[in-house]
Design a protein around this motif. Structure first.
Motif, PDB file in Angstrom:
ATOM      1  N   VAL A   1      -9.118  -6.427 -96.962  1.00 52.37           N
ATOM      2  CA  VAL A   1     -10.154  -6.992 -97.817  1.00 52.37           C
ATOM      3  C   VAL A   1     -10.232  -8.501 -97.667  1.00 52.37           C
ATOM      4  O   VAL A   1     -11.305  -9.087 -97.699  1.00 52.37           O
ATOM      5  CB  VAL A   1      -9.886  -6.615 -99.290  1.00 52.37           C
ATOM      6  N   GLU A   2      -9.057  -9.165 -97.469  1.00 51.08           N
ATOM      7  CA  GLU A   2      -9.067 -10.626 -97.506  1.00 51.08           C
ATOM      8  C   GLU A   2      -9.568 -11.254 -96.212  1.00 51.08           C
ATOM      9  O   GLU A   2      -9.724 -12.460 -96.129  1.00 51.08           O
ATOM     10  CB  GLU A   2      -7.667 -11.176 -97.825  1.00 51.08           C
ATOM     11  N   SER A   3      -9.827 -10.480 -95.167  1.00 52.16           N
ATOM     12  CA  SER A   3     -10.311 -11.069 -93.927  1.00 52.16           C
ATOM     13  C   SER A   3     -11.096 -10.038 -93.136  1.00 52.16           C
ATOM     14  O   SER A   3     -10.706  -8.884 -93.056  1.00 52.16           O
ATOM     15  CB  SER A   3      -9.149 -11.597 -93.085  1.00 52.16           C
ATOM     16  N   GLN A   4     -12.192 -10.520 -92.525  1.00 59.49           N
ATOM     17  CA  GLN A   4     -12.947  -9.625 -91.660  1.00 59.49           C
ATOM     18  C   GLN A   4     -12.558  -9.793 -90.206  1.00 59.49           C
ATOM     19  O   GLN A   4     -13.182  -9.228 -89.320  1.00 59.49           O
ATOM     20  CB  GLN A   4     -14.457  -9.868 -91.830  1.00 59.49           C
ATOM     21  N   TYR A   5     -11.513 -10.596 -89.946  1.00 59.69           N
ATOM     22  CA  TYR A   5     -11.142 -10.903 -88.571  1.00 59.69           C
ATOM     23  C   TYR A   5      -9.909 -10.124 -88.120  1.00 59.69           C
ATOM     24  O   TYR A   5      -8.955  -9.956 -88.873  1.00 59.69           O
ATOM     25  CB  TYR A   5     -10.872 -12.407 -88.415  1.00 59.69           C
ATOM     26  N   VAL A   6      -9.956  -9.647 -86.867  1.00 62.75           N
ATOM     27  CA  VAL A   6      -8.822  -9.015 -86.205  1.00 62.75           C
ATOM     28  C   VAL A   6      -8.649  -9.723 -84.860  1.00 62.75           C
ATOM     29  O   VAL A   6      -9.409 -10.613 -84.508  1.00 62.75           O
ATOM     30  CB  VAL A   6      -9.076  -7.505 -86.009  1.00 62.75           C
ATOM     31  N   ASN A   7      -7.632  -9.312 -84.109  1.00 60.96           N
ATOM     32  CA  ASN A   7      -7.359 -10.002 -82.852  1.00 60.96           C
ATOM     33  C   ASN A   7      -8.568 -10.029 -81.928  1.00 60.96           C
ATOM     34  O   ASN A   7      -8.792 -10.987 -81.198  1.00 60.96           O
ATOM     35  CB  ASN A   7      -6.169  -9.350 -82.138  1.00 60.96           C
ATOM     36  N   GLY A   8      -9.356  -8.974 -81.982  1.00 56.24           N
ATOM     37  CA  GLY A   8     -10.483  -8.891 -81.059  1.00 56.24           C
ATOM     38  C   GLY A   8     -11.629  -9.824 -81.379  1.00 56.24           C
ATOM     39  O   GLY A   8     -12.429 -10.133 -80.494  1.00 56.24           O
ATOM     40  N   ASN A   9     -11.730 -10.251 -82.607  1.00 54.55           N
ATOM     41  CA  ASN A   9     -12.861 -11.130 -82.929  1.00 54.55           C
ATOM     42  C   ASN A   9     -12.434 -12.414 -83.633  1.00 54.55           C
ATOM     43  O   ASN A   9     -13.257 -13.139 -84.171  1.00 54.55           O
ATOM     44  CB  ASN A   9     -13.898 -10.397 -83.789  1.00 54.55           C
ATOM     45  N   PHE A  10     -11.131 -12.709 -83.627  1.00 56.59           N
ATOM     46  CA  PHE A  10     -10.660 -13.929 -84.285  1.00 56.59           C
ATOM     47  C   PHE A  10     -11.169 -15.130 -83.489  1.00 56.59           C
ATOM     48  O   PHE A  10     -11.087 -15.152 -82.257  1.00 56.59           O
ATOM     49  CB  PHE A  10      -9.132 -13.958 -84.330  1.00 56.59           C
ATOM     50  N   PRO A  11     -11.745 -16.133 -84.165  1.00 61.12           N
ATOM     51  CA  PRO A  11     -12.273 -17.302 -83.445  1.00 61.12           C
ATOM     52  C   PRO A  11     -11.203 -17.933 -82.567  1.00 61.12           C
ATOM     53  O   PRO A  11     -10.044 -18.079 -82.981  1.00 61.12           O
ATOM     54  CB  PRO A  11     -12.696 -18.248 -84.579  1.00 61.12           C
ATOM     55  N   ALA A  12     -11.609 -18.331 -81.353  1.00 61.64           N
ATOM     56  CA  ALA A  12     -10.627 -18.836 -80.396  1.00 61.64           C
ATOM     57  C   ALA A  12     -10.973 -20.223 -79.860  1.00 61.64           C
ATOM     58  O   ALA A  12     -10.078 -21.011 -79.571  1.00 61.64           O
ATOM     59  CB  ALA A  12     -10.498 -17.854 -79.227  1.00 61.64           C
ATOM     60  N   THR A  13     -12.245 -20.521 -79.702  1.00 62.73           N
ATOM     61  CA  THR A  13     -12.641 -21.779 -79.075  1.00 62.73           C
ATOM     62  C   THR A  13     -13.203 -22.746 -80.115  1.00 62.73           C
ATOM     63  O   THR A  13     -13.506 -22.367 -81.253  1.00 62.73           O
ATOM     64  CB  THR A  13     -13.718 -21.529 -78.015  1.00 62.73           C
ATOM     65  N   SER A  14     -13.368 -23.999 -79.690  1.00 62.81           N
ATOM     66  CA  SER A  14     -13.973 -24.996 -80.575  1.00 62.81           C
ATOM     67  C   SER A  14     -15.382 -24.583 -80.978  1.00 62.81           C
ATOM     68  O   SER A  14     -15.825 -24.812 -82.106  1.00 62.81           O
ATOM     69  CB  SER A  14     -13.998 -26.362 -79.879  1.00 62.81           C
ATOM     70  N   GLN A  15     -16.097 -23.950 -80.022  1.00 64.30           N
ATOM     71  CA  GLN A  15     -17.446 -23.483 -80.330  1.00 64.30           C
ATOM     72  C   GLN A  15     -17.433 -22.379 -81.387  1.00 64.30           C
ATOM     73  O   GLN A  15     -18.302 -22.320 -82.264  1.00 64.30           O
ATOM     74  CB  GLN A  15     -18.138 -22.987 -79.050  1.00 64.30           C
ATOM     75  N   ASP A  16     -16.422 -21.498 -81.298  1.00 62.67           N
ATOM     76  CA  ASP A  16     -16.290 -20.440 -82.307  1.00 62.67           C
ATOM     77  C   ASP A  16     -16.126 -21.060 -83.696  1.00 62.67           C
ATOM     78  O   ASP A  16     -16.729 -20.602 -84.668  1.00 62.67           O
ATOM     79  CB  ASP A  16     -15.070 -19.563 -82.010  1.00 62.67           C
ATOM     80  N   TYR A  17     -15.293 -22.091 -83.765  1.00 63.76           N
ATOM     81  CA  TYR A  17     -15.027 -22.695 -85.065  1.00 63.76           C
ATOM     82  C   TYR A  17     -16.214 -23.506 -85.565  1.00 63.76           C
ATOM     83  O   TYR A  17     -16.460 -23.574 -86.774  1.00 63.76           O
ATOM     84  CB  TYR A  17     -13.746 -23.535 -85.011  1.00 63.76           C
ATOM     85  N   ALA A  18     -16.973 -24.098 -84.669  1.00 66.37           N
ATOM     86  CA  ALA A  18     -18.184 -24.800 -85.084  1.00 66.37           C
ATOM     87  C   ALA A  18     -19.154 -23.823 -85.739  1.00 66.37           C
ATOM     88  O   ALA A  18     -19.759 -24.117 -86.772  1.00 66.37           O
ATOM     89  CB  ALA A  18     -18.841 -25.487 -83.888  1.00 66.37           C
ATOM     90  N   ALA A  19     -19.283 -22.635 -85.126  1.00 71.60           N
ATOM     91  CA  ALA A  19     -20.167 -21.623 -85.707  1.00 71.60           C
ATOM     92  C   ALA A  19     -19.616 -21.121 -87.033  1.00 71.60           C
ATOM     93  O   ALA A  19     -20.360 -20.908 -87.995  1.00 71.60           O
ATOM     94  CB  ALA A  19     -20.341 -20.458 -84.734  1.00 71.60           C
ATOM     95  N   LEU A  20     -18.302 -20.929 -87.090  1.00 65.67           N
ATOM     96  CA  LEU A  20     -17.679 -20.434 -88.314  1.00 65.67           C
ATOM     97  C   LEU A  20     -17.872 -21.423 -89.464  1.00 65.67           C
ATOM     98  O   LEU A  20     -18.232 -21.041 -90.579  1.00 65.67           O
ATOM     99  CB  LEU A  20     -16.193 -20.195 -88.068  1.00 65.67           C
ATOM    100  N   LEU A  21     -17.668 -22.715 -89.201  1.00 67.21           N
ATOM    101  CA  LEU A  21     -17.831 -23.712 -90.241  1.00 67.21           C
ATOM    102  C   LEU A  21     -19.285 -23.819 -90.704  1.00 67.21           C
ATOM    103  O   LEU A  21     -19.556 -24.235 -91.829  1.00 67.21           O
ATOM    104  CB  LEU A  21     -17.356 -25.083 -89.746  1.00 67.21           C
ATOM    105  N   GLY A  22     -20.182 -23.406 -89.838  1.00 71.20           N
ATOM    106  CA  GLY A  22     -21.592 -23.456 -90.220  1.00 71.20           C
ATOM    107  C   GLY A  22     -21.939 -22.596 -91.412  1.00 71.20           C
ATOM    108  O   GLY A  22     -22.929 -22.855 -92.101  1.00 71.20           O
ATOM    109  N   THR A  23     -21.115 -21.575 -91.713  1.00 71.40           N
ATOM    110  CA  THR A  23     -21.422 -20.721 -92.855  1.00 71.40           C
ATOM    111  C   THR A  23     -21.418 -21.491 -94.171  1.00 71.40           C
ATOM    112  O   THR A  23     -22.139 -21.149 -95.101  1.00 71.40           O
ATOM    113  CB  THR A  23     -20.415 -19.550 -92.951  1.00 71.40           C
ATOM    114  N   MET A  24     -20.608 -22.541 -94.258  1.00 68.67           N
ATOM    115  CA  MET A  24     -20.573 -23.292 -95.519  1.00 68.67           C
ATOM    116  C   MET A  24     -21.852 -24.116 -95.687  1.00 68.67           C
ATOM    117  O   MET A  24     -22.257 -24.422 -96.813  1.00 68.67           O
ATOM    118  CB  MET A  24     -19.333 -24.179 -95.602  1.00 68.67           C
ATOM    119  N   TYR A  25     -22.518 -24.453 -94.577  1.00 67.30           N
ATOM    120  CA  TYR A  25     -23.753 -25.214 -94.662  1.00 67.30           C
ATOM    121  C   TYR A  25     -24.950 -24.329 -94.987  1.00 67.30           C
ATOM    122  O   TYR A  25     -25.854 -24.744 -95.716  1.00 67.30           O
ATOM    123  CB  TYR A  25     -23.998 -25.971 -93.357  1.00 67.30           C
ATOM    124  N   THR A  26     -24.962 -23.124 -94.455  1.00 69.51           N
ATOM    125  CA  THR A  26     -26.061 -22.225 -94.799  1.00 69.51           C
ATOM    126  C   THR A  26     -26.023 -21.876 -96.282  1.00 69.51           C
ATOM    127  O   THR A  26     -27.060 -21.770 -96.937  1.00 69.51           O
ATOM    128  CB  THR A  26     -26.024 -20.946 -93.949  1.00 69.51           C
TER     129      THR A  26
END
Length: 532
Positions: free
Chosen positions: A27-52
């Protein structure tokens, strides 16, 4: 095109998250090894959720709570239309309840944003990105979380302080002063880790709509200016210090034309914007722009969609726009209406009502028609009553399906820095020299008046400073905050034939904790004056 890549990436990230249907994910996370953010670009997209999330309600419900509760904006009913269950009327008369839709919606918006920021911090700490990138990402999230907390502290006062994800126990209400101290400590801790605005246009595009050092300093200045309200302790010299910290970066300077700051194509090219919430046809949330226009002018301005006849300003507020040749006077529509010239002015061609030779004439007064409460009727004449705002010029790319506007909405800009500094000095702080000039209140106010083409001030007083804030910052979401600080939030501005009166209880300077939240969490304590 002024779309910001981080926001588009954020939308994509949200789609990816919502598409996940792995029932084995905790419940506390939707991420698993297969989709856990890995690159700087992944994290840029992830952080974008707080702006939307930030964009989703800032220019709708949050804006309404800050402006419709003051003399600056009003949505009167028009023969029952736009009453919407009395929610705008309740804001106008300060009779809102603990189940008002905005009271509930903004609490959930703010703490939903805070909870997401806490989640993002956890994910970033656990990431494999390099140490420098990790530190920068965490500082960025903490800055946005601090902004959310400021909104909650200013609007609701005593609120829970939540920094963990997931939340292990139901949080208790904390004193407003403790929330203030938390925000202050967070901003001081991260300010030097945030980027500075540079003279490089490409870099500024990437930073636009994201926290910078100046954003942290501006938020601290706003907190210190209101410190007496929040904590009972005066911090005016700290206001000046934070404003000086912003002014140290000479890449912030006033734009030549006031109107350009708020146009639909505004963005990173605006030199005085410190922090803005971006909007366009892919980033929804800017609703007050179309509500503040006038439906029967749409065709003349080149819009082929249904806008609104609903929202205007009060006559009492509009009367402050009284300085000769002031460009800010032209942010309002009043009197006989003419076709725009496309350059911020008007032609000599009258705008007529459809299938008519009657020119559209907007009148200042809002004359109510009892017995319906706060209702001006729904004749052609009454539809045109109330001065309309053209400050955020409606977006010509607007479409009927979404009716979204692309005007970015500034939260902090250099003009506010000047006015906060001037006010702090008028309240007793010592003037300082910045950029080669001793910055007295008159000097600071006259920087704005000169840009607007208005007469310069001499010997400006605190009441005059408040009027200057009204002229410069109208419809930018600060009027409630200003009136509370000046002790004028309960001042009544009576409309003709009004059969209701304002609730002048000073406890209304805070909104109530939503009753739905209290029922879910017995550790929350209601604000005084709102008990069941």
């Amino acid at each position: 095109m002024k779309k910001r890549n981080i926001f588009i990436a954020a939308l994509a990230a949200l789609v990816t998250v919502s598409a996940c249907r792995d029932l084995d994910v905790p419940v506390e996370s939707q991420y698993v090894n297969g989709n856990f953010p890995a690159t700087s670009q992944d994290y840029a997209a992830l952080l974008g959720t707080m702006y939307t999330n930030l964009a989703s309600n800032y220019a709708i419900a949050y804006w309404r709570m800050q402006e419709l509760s003051t003399d600056e904006a009003i949505i009167p009913a028009r023969d029952g239309n736009f009453d919407d269950g009395g929610q705008y009327r309740q804001l106008h008369y300060h009779t809102w309840t603990f189940d008002h839709p905005n009271v509930t919606g903004i609490w959930q918006w703010g703490f939903g944003g805070i909870n997401n920021c806490n989640r993002l911090i956890n994910l970033t700490v656990a990431s494999n990105v390099d140490t420098t990138t990790k530190a920068a990402n965490i500082a960025e999230v903490r800055a946005v979380r601090a902004l959310y907390y400021f909104f909650m502290m200013d609007t609701y006062g005593n609120v829970p302080l939540i920094t963990d994800f997931p939340v292990a126990t139901l949080p208790a209400t904390q004193p407003r002063a403790k929330i203030f101290e938390f925000i202050e400590s967070e901003l001081k801790a991260i300010a030097q880790q945030l980027p500075s605005k540079s003279g490089n246009a490409a870099t500024n595009v990437l930073q636009y709509g994201r926290p910078t050092k100046a954003m942290a300093f501006a938020l601290l200045a706003k907190m210190y200016l209101n410190s007496t309200v929040y904590t009972g302790i005066e911090r005016n010299q700290d206001v000046v210090a934070m404003c000086d910290s912003v002014q140290t970066n000479t890449n912030y300077f006033l734009d030549a034309r006031f109107r350009d700051i708020f146009l639909p194509n505004n963005g990173p090219q605006i030199n005085e914007t410190i922090f803005a919430i971006p909007y366009d046809q892919q980033i929804p949330g800017n609703q007050f722009t179309r509500f503040g226009f006038y439906y029967y002018l749409a065709q003349a301005y080149g819009f082929n969609v249904g806008l609104s006849i609903a929202m205007s300003t009060t006559p009492e507020f509009y009367d402050r726009f009284n300085l000769t040749n002031d460009a800010r006077n032209r942010t309002w529509l009043l009197g006989p209406q003419f076709y725009p010239d496309g350059n911020g002015g008007f032609t000599n061609q009258p705008v007529y009502y459809p299938n008519s030779t009657d020119q559209v004439v907007i009148t200042k007064d809002l004359v109510l028609v009892p017995p319906k409460p706060m209702d001006v009727g729904n004749t052609i004449a009454s539809q045109a009553s109330g001065v309309r705002s053209i400050k955020y010029y409606p977006d010509p790319t607007i479409i009927q399906a979404s009716r979204l506007n692309g005007n970015d909405v500034p939260v902090f800009r250099l003009a506010d820095i000047y006015l906060m500094k001037a006010e702090a000095i008028l309240r007793g702080a010592t003037p300082t020299t910045a950029n080669g000039a001793l910055q007295t209140p008159d000097y600071l106010v006259n920087l704005l008046r000169t840009r607007a083409g208005a007469p310069t001030a001499a010997g400006i007083t605190l009441p005059q400073l408040l009027d200057e804030r009204a002229r410069e910052l109208s419809w930018e979401g600060w009027r409630r905050n200003d009136l509370i600080r000046f002790g004028l939030f309960e001042k009544e501005y009576v409309l003709p034939n009004d059969n209701l009166s304002m609730n002048k209880d000073e406890r209304r300077r805070l909104y109530p904790i939503p009753i739905t939240e209290i029922r879910l969490n017995g550790n929350l304590r209601q604000n005084p004056g709102y008990e069941q």
